[in-house]
Write a protein that holds these residues in place. Structure first.
Motif, PDB file in Angstrom:
ATOM      1  N   SER A 154     -36.891  60.577  35.748  1.00 42.35           N
ATOM      2  CA  SER A 154     -36.559  58.903  35.260  1.00 42.35           C
ATOM      3  C   SER A 154     -37.420  58.812  33.861  1.00 42.35           C
ATOM      4  CB  SER A 154     -37.924  58.450  36.213  1.00 42.35           C
ATOM      5  OG  SER A 154     -38.998  58.580  36.049  1.00 42.35           O
ATOM      6  N   MET A 155     -38.408  59.920  33.281  1.00 37.61           N
ATOM      7  CA  MET A 155     -38.870  60.233  31.711  1.00 37.61           C
ATOM      8  C   MET A 155     -38.345  60.688  30.618  1.00 37.61           C
ATOM      9  SD  MET A 155     -42.738  59.241  33.129  1.00 37.61           S
ATOM     10  CE  MET A 155     -43.368  57.666  31.673  1.00 37.61           C
ATOM     11  N   THR A 156     -37.510  61.348  31.141  1.00 39.01           N
ATOM     12  CA  THR A 156     -36.805  62.971  30.301  1.00 39.01           C
ATOM     13  C   THR A 156     -35.778  62.596  30.635  1.00 39.01           C
ATOM     14  OG1 THR A 156     -37.141  64.087  32.414  1.00 39.01           O
ATOM     15  CG2 THR A 156     -38.728  64.180  30.793  1.00 39.01           C
ATOM     16  N   GLY A 157     -34.372  61.642  30.528  1.00 35.54           N
ATOM     17  CA  GLY A 157     -33.570  61.290  30.252  1.00 35.54           C
ATOM     18  C   GLY A 157     -32.657  61.094  31.682  1.00 35.54           C
ATOM     19  N   GLN A 158     -32.985  61.213  32.812  1.00 37.12           N
ATOM     20  CA  GLN A 158     -32.110  60.963  34.021  1.00 37.12           C
ATOM     21  C   GLN A 158     -32.263  60.215  34.855  1.00 37.12           C
ATOM     22  OE1 GLN A 158     -31.691  65.332  35.408  1.00 37.12           O
ATOM     23  NE2 GLN A 158     -33.607  66.029  34.090  1.00 37.12           N
ATOM     24  N   LEU A 159     -32.452  58.736  34.267  1.00 33.58           N
ATOM     25  CA  LEU A 159     -33.080  57.658  34.514  1.00 33.58           C
ATOM     26  C   LEU A 159     -32.487  57.271  35.808  1.00 33.58           C
ATOM     27  CD1 LEU A 159     -35.349  55.694  35.105  1.00 33.58           C
ATOM     28  CD2 LEU A 159     -34.032  54.799  33.099  1.00 33.58           C
ATOM     29  N   THR A 160     -31.119  57.386  35.377  1.00 40.15           N
ATOM     30  CA  THR A 160     -30.087  57.161  36.803  1.00 40.15           C
ATOM     31  C   THR A 160     -29.760  57.508  37.806  1.00 40.15           C
ATOM     32  OG1 THR A 160     -28.152  56.559  34.566  1.00 40.15           O
ATOM     33  CG2 THR A 160     -27.645  56.730  37.093  1.00 40.15           C
ATOM     34  N   GLN A 161     -29.807  59.092  37.656  1.00 37.94           N
ATOM     35  CA  GLN A 161     -29.635  60.106  38.821  1.00 37.94           C
ATOM     36  C   GLN A 161     -31.287  59.813  38.895  1.00 37.94           C
ATOM     37  OE1 GLN A 161     -29.923  64.336  37.771  1.00 37.94           O
ATOM     38  NE2 GLN A 161     -31.072  65.111  39.271  1.00 37.94           N
ATOM     39  N   LEU A 221     -38.375  48.511  35.513  1.00 43.76           N
ATOM     40  CA  LEU A 221     -38.466  48.051  34.553  1.00 43.76           C
ATOM     41  C   LEU A 221     -37.972  48.415  32.695  1.00 43.76           C
ATOM     42  CD1 LEU A 221     -41.450  46.253  33.332  1.00 43.76           C
ATOM     43  CD2 LEU A 221     -42.712  48.335  32.445  1.00 43.76           C
ATOM     44  N   ARG A 222     -37.959  49.711  32.936  1.00 47.40           N
ATOM     45  CA  ARG A 222     -37.701  49.854  31.309  1.00 47.40           C
ATOM     46  C   ARG A 222     -36.231  50.359  31.423  1.00 47.40           C
ATOM     47  NH1 ARG A 222     -38.191  55.416  31.785  1.00 47.40           N
ATOM     48  NH2 ARG A 222     -39.078  56.318  33.371  1.00 47.40           N
ATOM     49  N   SER A 223     -35.165  50.186  32.450  1.00 49.26           N
ATOM     50  CA  SER A 223     -33.724  50.078  32.722  1.00 49.26           C
ATOM     51  C   SER A 223     -33.773  48.489  32.488  1.00 49.26           C
ATOM     52  CB  SER A 223     -33.688  51.508  33.855  1.00 49.26           C
ATOM     53  OG  SER A 223     -33.868  49.836  35.522  1.00 49.26           O
ATOM     54  N   THR A 246     -37.081  61.151  21.297  1.00 53.27           N
ATOM     55  CA  THR A 246     -36.052  61.396  21.059  1.00 53.27           C
ATOM     56  C   THR A 246     -35.870  62.703  21.722  1.00 53.27           C
ATOM     57  OG1 THR A 246     -35.360  60.423  19.038  1.00 53.27           O
ATOM     58  CG2 THR A 246     -34.492  62.645  19.628  1.00 53.27           C
ATOM     59  N   ASP A 247     -37.239  63.555  21.570  1.00 50.65           N
ATOM     60  CA  ASP A 247     -37.497  65.064  21.881  1.00 50.65           C
ATOM     61  C   ASP A 247     -37.565  65.215  23.176  1.00 50.65           C
ATOM     62  OD1 ASP A 247     -38.023  65.803  19.227  1.00 50.65           O
ATOM     63  OD2 ASP A 247     -40.157  65.423  19.725  1.00 50.65           O
ATOM     64  N   THR A 248     -37.637  63.895  24.024  1.00 48.71           N
ATOM     65  CA  THR A 248     -37.777  64.185  25.640  1.00 48.71           C
ATOM     66  C   THR A 248     -37.087  63.263  26.290  1.00 48.71           C
ATOM     67  OG1 THR A 248     -39.679  61.877  26.022  1.00 48.71           O
ATOM     68  CG2 THR A 248     -40.849  63.867  25.331  1.00 48.71           C
ATOM     69  N   GLN A 249     -36.442  62.657  25.969  1.00 47.65           N
ATOM     70  CA  GLN A 249     -34.782  61.998  26.395  1.00 47.65           C
ATOM     71  C   GLN A 249     -35.423  61.094  27.100  1.00 47.65           C
ATOM     72  OE1 GLN A 249     -31.591  63.389  26.918  1.00 47.65           O
ATOM     73  NE2 GLN A 249     -32.611  65.527  27.173  1.00 47.65           N
ATOM     74  N   PHE A 250     -36.969  60.201  26.743  1.00 48.15           N
ATOM     75  CA  PHE A 250     -37.729  59.069  27.041  1.00 48.15           C
ATOM     76  C   PHE A 250     -36.891  57.563  27.408  1.00 48.15           C
ATOM     77  CE2 PHE A 250     -41.055  54.998  27.070  1.00 48.15           C
ATOM     78  CZ  PHE A 250     -41.230  55.462  28.400  1.00 48.15           C
ATOM     79  N   GLU A 251     -36.186  57.332  29.060  1.00 45.93           N
ATOM     80  CA  GLU A 251     -34.609  55.884  28.827  1.00 45.93           C
ATOM     81  C   GLU A 251     -35.806  54.373  28.256  1.00 45.93           C
ATOM     82  OE1 GLU A 251     -31.119  56.452  30.473  1.00 45.93           O
ATOM     83  OE2 GLU A 251     -32.408  58.072  30.716  1.00 45.93           O
ATOM     84  N   TYR A 252     -35.905  53.675  27.420  1.00 51.17           N
ATOM     85  CA  TYR A 252     -36.299  52.915  27.718  1.00 51.17           C
ATOM     86  C   TYR A 252     -35.499  51.430  26.324  1.00 51.17           C
ATOM     87  CZ  TYR A 252     -40.308  48.914  28.368  1.00 51.17           C
ATOM     88  OH  TYR A 252     -40.530  47.502  28.747  1.00 51.17           O
ATOM     89  N   PRO A 253     -34.841  50.819  26.910  1.00 51.94           N
ATOM     90  CA  PRO A 253     -33.278  50.946  25.631  1.00 51.94           C
ATOM     91  C   PRO A 253     -33.948  49.661  24.952  1.00 51.94           C
ATOM     92  CG  PRO A 253     -32.539  52.113  27.689  1.00 51.94           C
ATOM     93  CD  PRO A 253     -33.649  51.723  27.716  1.00 51.94           C
ATOM     94  N   ALA A 254     -34.861  48.880  26.008  1.00 55.52           N
ATOM     95  CA  ALA A 254     -35.298  47.845  24.400  1.00 55.52           C
ATOM     96  C   ALA A 254     -36.562  47.918  23.765  1.00 55.52           C
ATOM     97  CB  ALA A 254     -35.741  46.521  25.941  1.00 55.52           C
ATOM     98  N   LEU A 255     -37.039  49.044  24.058  1.00 54.43           N
ATOM     99  CA  LEU A 255     -38.746  49.335  23.192  1.00 54.43           C
ATOM    100  C   LEU A 255     -37.643  50.558  22.114  1.00 54.43           C
ATOM    101  CD1 LEU A 255     -41.126  48.901  23.259  1.00 54.43           C
ATOM    102  CD2 LEU A 255     -41.433  51.870  23.627  1.00 54.43           C
TER     103      LEU A 255
END
Length: 388
Positions: free
Chosen positions: A174-181, A213-215, A361-370
């Motif tokens: 969920s913290m490395t670019g695979q939030l949907t999965q 929260l992040r999505s 970018t490096d971790t693909q941490f997903e938090y679009p608003a931030l």
């Protein structure tokens, strides 16, 4: 596997940080000096003097120590943490179970390197020790070491641990670019949660709440908060984060107005009060400053996130940024990136903004608003980001 339950009861501590007050003892200079702020629902003292305490500590069972650590986390009771540490200090020849308890206590004190050393000591003797694998993975998540964290999840290959393995992996994903999965996996686990023990269910719900929260997933948040408890500190923190994100400051105030004895919740309450123009905000800022002054006397460094949040709320931007930077060296959870990003943007620090963008970018941490706020170099009104 009965040992897994007390672990899972403490696991969320590694996800969202501890709101406890704790430190090494110090000698007060006057009878009026604040030593500690206890939760209002704390039980009465159990010991009449130091001899009775030491006698009890020396005969305590691992189950009693684990229960104290769980109470410290769930209820924000600093006495429980102190009692657990005292019990562990009485053990001169620790077995694996004691080493696990010590690792948890060290993590609660933000002594991450020492905690990892304890866990790796266990794994050097028993590479398949599930409790140590899960704890170490979650500790690495706290520090943003995601690739190493998931490697420990994959080692949980016992069929009886499948729920824990899936949740462990979803937490990292969920913290490395695979939030949907990860949300799909967590939804499946949440369907099983009513048949699991309360601590395991809470762990799954807290991961879901962070993902929501992040999505900005309203449906997921509604689902999670309809089943999550409303009494424990971690659950209250998750609810407050969501409400603040939505700009529901009145609901946040109502939720937290009776929890001023818990630092992290007090800061979220102050955030809502400031937005509402509530005059009690200044009184509570003063209360928080008193606690921070105590931490400084004790020369603590385990409350940098809280100190950075206070500094932002008190409009002390440069000190807030410095504290957020220092905190970033220890913790890289969602709350840590939010406080650091908020301080960096308000201070107009391009260097810090770029550092955070590179991390995402490096971790693909997903938090679009931030990410949008960092890219624009300002906090957009639509994102409703708050420093808490």
């Amino acid at each position: 596997m009965n040992w897994i339950k007390p672990f899972i009861g403490l696991l969320p501590l590694l996800l969202i940080g501890s709101p406890l007050l704790h430190a090494a003892p110090f000698i007060p200079k006057s009878d009026q000096q604040i030593l500690e702020t206890l939760p209002t629902d704390s039980p009465p003292p159990r010991y009449s003097n130091s001899d009775s305490f030491l006698s009890s500590a020396s005969t305590a069972s691992p189950e009693q120590t684990s229960q104290l650590l769980e109470r410290a986390y769930l209820q924000g009771d600093p006495r429980a943490l102190g009692q657990a540490r005292a019990q562990l200090d009485q053990i001169k020849d620790p077995d694996v179970e004691t080493l696990m308890l010590r690792a948890r206590a060290l993590q609660a004190d933000h002594k991450f390197s020492e905690a990892k050393a304890q866990l790796k000591q266990i794994l050097s003797k028993d590479p398949a020790h599930a409790d140590a694998l899960l704890t170490l993975s979650s500790l690495l998540v706290v520090q943003g070491q995601f690739e190493e964290a998931i490697s420990y999840c994959t080692k949980l290959d016992d069929a009886s641990l499948r729920v824990y393995q899936l949740a462990c992996m979803a937490q990292v994903q969920s913290m490395t670019g695979q939030l949907t999965q990860a949300k799909q996996t967590l939804n499946g686990l949440a369907n099983l949660a009513p048949g699991l023990d309360a601590s395991t269910a809470r762990w799954i719900y807290l991961i879901q709440a962070d993902a929501a929260l992040r999505s900005k997933d309203v449906a997921l948040a509604t689902q999670v908060f309809s089943v999550m408890d409303t009494q424990t500190v971690p659950a209250l923190m998750a609810r407050a984060d969501w409400l603040l994100k939505q700009g529901d400051y009145e609901k946040t105030r109502l939720l937290l107005q009776d929890h001023t004895d818990k630092d992290a919740l007090l800061l979220k309450l102050i955030t809502a009060q400031i937005q509402l123009g509530d005059p009690n905000a200044q009184q509570n800022l003063g209360l928080m400053k008193e606690r921070i002054d105590v931490w400084k006397i004790r020369e603590e460094n385990a409350h940098m996130r809280e100190q950075a949040t206070y500094a932002l709320l008190a409009n002390q931007i440069n000190p807030a940024l410095q504290l957020a930077r220092e905190n970033w060296q220890q913790q890289r959870e969602t709350a840590d990136i939010v406080i650091y990003a908020t301080a960096a943007i308000k201070a107009g620090s391009k260097k810090d903004i770029e550092l955070l963008r590179q991390f995402m970018t490096d971790t693909q941490f997903e938090y679009p608003a931030l990410e949008r706020n960092l890219r624009l170099g300002k906090i957009s009104r639509s994102s409703k980001e708050t420093p808490s």
